[in-house]
Write an enzyme that holds these catalytic residues in place. Sequence first.
Site, PDB file in Angstrom:
ATOM      1  N   SER A  21       0.879  -1.273   0.205  1.00 35.29           N
ATOM      2  CA  SER A  21      -0.028   0.068   0.069  1.00 35.29           C
ATOM      3  C   SER A  21       0.882   1.155   0.129  1.00 35.29           C
ATOM      4  CB  SER A  21      -0.707   0.125   1.114  1.00 35.29           C
ATOM      5  OG  SER A  21      -1.673   1.121   1.243  1.00 35.29           O
ATOM      6  N   ASN A 128      -4.478  -0.751   8.682  1.00 34.49           N
ATOM      7  CA  ASN A 128      -3.175   0.010   9.078  1.00 34.49           C
ATOM      8  C   ASN A 128      -3.330   0.578  10.290  1.00 34.49           C
ATOM      9  OD1 ASN A 128      -0.803   1.412   9.350  1.00 34.49           O
ATOM     10  ND2 ASN A 128      -1.272   2.538   7.457  1.00 34.49           N
ATOM     11  N   CYS A 131       0.744   3.478  10.797  1.00 35.27           N
ATOM     12  CA  CYS A 131       1.561   4.685   9.992  1.00 35.27           C
ATOM     13  C   CYS A 131       2.003   5.800  10.980  1.00 35.27           C
ATOM     14  CB  CYS A 131       0.385   5.238   9.126  1.00 35.27           C
ATOM     15  SG  CYS A 131       1.149   6.698   8.198  1.00 35.27           S
ATOM     16  N   THR A 194       6.924   1.336   8.195  1.00 32.85           N
ATOM     17  CA  THR A 194       8.302   1.926   8.093  1.00 32.85           C
ATOM     18  C   THR A 194       8.669   2.177   9.467  1.00 32.85           C
ATOM     19  OG1 THR A 194       7.147   4.159   7.860  1.00 32.85           O
ATOM     20  CG2 THR A 194       7.992   2.993   6.011  1.00 32.85           C
ATOM     21  N   GLY A 266       7.433  -2.824  -1.591  1.00 32.32           N
ATOM     22  CA  GLY A 266       6.993  -1.292  -1.244  1.00 32.32           C
ATOM     23  C   GLY A 266       7.832  -0.498  -2.093  1.00 32.32           C
TER      24      GLY A 266
END
Length: 305
Positions: A21, A128, A131, A194, A266
């Site tokens: 995504s 998610n 984030c 991340t 990604g």
Amino acid sequence: MVSTKVTLSGIELDNPVIPASGTFGYGQEFAELYDINCLGTFSFKGTTRAPRFGNPTPRIAETPSGMLNAVGLQNPGVEKVIAEELPKLKKIFHKPVMANISGFSIDEYVETCALLDREEQVGWLEVNISCPNVHNGGMSFGTSPQAAAGVTKAVKAVTTKPVYMKLSPNVTDIAAIARACEDAGADGISLINTLLGIRLDLKSRKPLLANTTGGLSGPAVFPVAVRMVYQVYEAVSIPVIGMGGVSSAEDVLEMMLAGASAVEVGAANLVNPFACRDIAAALPEAMEKYGINNLSDIIGGAHHG
């Protein structure tokens, strides 16, 4: 003849390669370059209840072996995705797609998940809670077992399709959070998102990103991602989707040995728009090189001696 097929919550994929995504939009741009039906599936752009412009620019900064991004979940909102993006997607992608969903409250997660759960082409909901680039939500739900479980339980109460919780690496005990999600009813776990980072401009002596912090992705995070997938595989009995710095067929095999049933790609898509196509195409040769006949047989292989 080797078999690259894998299964995610009862849905068979031709191969385990899934664009992550935020790196593949809603598929349109990539479909102009190649037939995206060669992919297992893809996780479309993180979608929220209301439209979001995202964070101010600059949003991207390069780093050694990776990049920082602070895009901030820019998207047109769930109603426009359903009305405009999914009908266009159906014309170019003939497989179930993964809907990636973000929110700033449990009510937002619930409403957005409920709407996308009704869409025929959506095969899985990837929720998610990780984030690092938005304020008042996002990662905050993914940094404690109790908060992660709360979102999971609320979403599962209004959905019928498999729910995969996407977890943050910016925590001290990823396994505990994964277990809490499983106990609350999650059908699978996606990780990692991340890693939080900052780059500074030596001339201005200020952060390069307008958001100050951003999420680090790319090959630099791959060993961290493999470690966390390995730990979560041992902690839960539900499927794991692994991601973080994957850029080759060999990386896919390594991630699956750690415990991933499928693998998302990604940042590599931003370097080479053909990355996922090329990784999927290279898998059979890599499997033959390492004596693998059936990809599904190696899931978690590193745990079994």
